[in-house]
Write a protein that holds these residues in place. Sequence first.
Motif, PDB file in Angstrom:
ATOM      1  N   TRP A  39       1.784   2.128  -3.672  1.00 36.25           N
ATOM      2  CA  TRP A  39       0.855   2.434  -3.977  1.00 36.25           C
ATOM      3  C   TRP A  39       0.622   3.421  -4.129  1.00 36.25           C
ATOM      4  CZ3 TRP A  39      -3.225  -1.690  -3.434  1.00 36.25           C
ATOM      5  CH2 TRP A  39      -2.783  -3.077  -4.493  1.00 36.25           C
ATOM      6  N   LYS A  40       1.368   4.357  -2.789  1.00 43.75           N
ATOM      7  CA  LYS A  40       0.532   6.052  -2.481  1.00 43.75           C
ATOM      8  C   LYS A  40       1.588   6.486  -3.284  1.00 43.75           C
ATOM      9  CE  LYS A  40      -2.052   5.235   1.922  1.00 43.75           C
ATOM     10  NZ  LYS A  40      -1.557   5.048   2.957  1.00 43.75           N
TER      11      LYS A  40
ATOM     12  N   ARG B 109       3.646   5.823  -6.039  1.00 43.10           N
ATOM     13  CA  ARG B 109       3.216   5.316  -7.203  1.00 43.10           C
ATOM     14  C   ARG B 109       2.002   6.824  -7.420  1.00 43.10           C
ATOM     15  NH1 ARG B 109       2.514  -0.847  -9.056  1.00 43.10           N
ATOM     16  NH2 ARG B 109       5.182  -1.278  -8.388  1.00 43.10           N
ATOM     17  N   ARG B 110       0.959   7.020  -6.986  1.00 43.78           N
ATOM     18  CA  ARG B 110      -0.245   7.880  -6.943  1.00 43.78           C
ATOM     19  C   ARG B 110       0.285   9.077  -7.585  1.00 43.78           C
ATOM     20  NH1 ARG B 110      -3.780   6.076  -3.230  1.00 43.78           N
ATOM     21  NH2 ARG B 110      -4.039   3.348  -3.705  1.00 43.78           N
TER      22      ARG B 110
ATOM     23  N   SER C  49       0.788  -0.980   0.232  1.00 41.71           N
ATOM     24  CA  SER C  49      -0.141  -0.451   0.374  1.00 41.71           C
ATOM     25  C   SER C  49       0.629   1.006  -0.038  1.00 41.71           C
ATOM     26  CB  SER C  49      -0.674   0.098   1.096  1.00 41.71           C
ATOM     27  OG  SER C  49      -0.184   0.488   2.636  1.00 41.71           O
TER      28      SER C  49
END
Length: 170
Positions: free
Chosen positions: A163-164, A166-167, A160
Motif C-alpha cells: 500500500w505504501k 502504491r501511494r 502495508s
Amino acid sequence: MPKKTLKRLMPDPGTIKNHKYLSRLGSRLHDTNLWHLNRHSAAGAFAVGLFCAWLPIPFQMVVSALGAMLFRVNLPLSVVLVWFTNPLTMPPMFYFAYRLGSFLLGKPHHYEHFEVSLSWLAGAMSTAGPPFLLGCLVLGLVSAATGFMTIHGLWRWSISRQWKHRRRSR
C-alpha cells in the motif's frame, strides 16, 4: 507474505481432488477454504502443520490434513509443513522434547543404553514416555502459536508495504 510464491509451490487442487485415495473424502475436499490462500488460511495452516509436526506418531500428514479440514485452513500448506520433521530432524527435535518434558515434570534424565526389542521399548516408554509426550505437546502448542502469529504479522506487513509503495507511485 509472497502469495505468488506460495501458490506456485502448492500442488494443483484438481490433482489432489482426483487422487485415488483422497477422492474417498468426497465433497469435504471440495471446500474452497481448503484451497484458498489468504492471511487467515495461511496462518491457520502454519498452526495446524507445525503442531502436527511435533506429534510422535506415524502418518502425521493425514492428521494434518484432517486438522486443516476441521479448521478450514489451507490444506496443501498444512500438509507440507509437517515435513519439518524428517529422519534428519526428528532425533534432535524429539530429544529436545524429552528434555523439556523432564524439566517441566522435575524428573531427572534417564540415559539408558539402546536396544532393539519390544521389552526395551516398553520399559523406556514407561519412564521416558510422560516427559517426552509432555514436551511434544508443549512444543507443538508453542510452534503453532508462533507460526500463526508470525505468518499473520508478515502477511500484514507485506500488504502495508504494498500500500505504501502504491501511494508513493501515484
